[in-house]
Structure formats: C-alpha cells, structure tokens
Write a protein that holds these residues in place. Sequence first.
Motif: not given
Length: 164
Positions: A32-39, A41-55
């Motif tokens: 699950h990676g993305y390439d752009a020139g020399p860069i 990005i490997q495995h970008p992810f977010s942990p799930a958030t509880p209801a009502g979380a603002t961040t």
Amino acid sequence: MSRHPTNFSLWRRYAASIALAALLLAPAARSHGYDAGPIRIQHPFSPATPAGATTGAVYMTIVNASDAPVRLLGASTPAAVKVEFHSMSLEGGVMKMRRAEDLVVPPRGKLVMRPGVLHLMLVGLKGPLLEEDLVALKLKFEGGIDVDLELYVEQRAPAARHGH
Ligand SMILES: [Cu+2]
C-alpha cells in the motif's frame, strides 16, 4: 507418453514465469504505497476514532531516495478542517507534544511516523474515522511535489490512542 515434450517444457516455463510475476507483484500490492519522484509513501493509515472525536492521528513512513533532504510542507484532507504535524518526546517523565511547521525526510533516508513519536493530526474531524474506511489525504512537498493518497482506517489499538 512424451508425445508433446516441447509443449510440456513451454508450459513449465510459462508456469514458472507466472509464479515469478506473482511473487514480484504480491509485496507491492500488500505494502500500500505511493510514489512521487524520489519520494515513496508507505502504508499511510489512521486508527479508527470513537464517536464524537474531533481529532484523529495519521501514521506512515516516507522514504527519500534522493541525495537531498525533502521537506514536507503541508497536508490536507476533506475529512478534517486542517492537518497539523505533531512530534512527541518524553521530557522529565512527561510526554510532550509539539507542533512542527514542516518535516524533513533525510537524504537516502526515511521519516517514520508512529505512535508516541510523530504523527499528522487531523484537526476538526467532520465525522468519525470508521474501520476499513479510505480517507483521501494530500501531502505537499517542497519543489511542487503533491502526493494524493488514501489512508486506511484501522482498528484502534491501545498504543495508537491519541489523547489530545
Ligand atoms: Cu497530535
């Protein structure tokens, strides 16, 4: 019995090259990676958030294959009002979080975002991040390199909880 030896050996070669192709493709598909020139990005992810979380927090690894440092200048997503860069460090037994203006990926090196060290923070979430969702995120690097990627939302792990 071996009336078609040539066909058989061709078939074997064909099968071997299919197996090799599968072997070569499988890690790329999984990582699950993305390439752009020399860069990269490997495995970008977010942990799930509880209801009502603002961040919400975002983790990934950014690899720089060039001989010069690459600066990450900003990030944005339709899922939140803004995205900040947060670094964490332990000072006198207390975990402190600092906002960084930019992040630098070292030459021939990588920047690893992980819980307790470094993350992007989605500020002003417009809704909860639900497990298995894909969330669009744009990274802006110096030199006009933009990378559009999708965050995987993963099960919330205790280590990935984000208490601010
Ligand atoms: Cu944060």
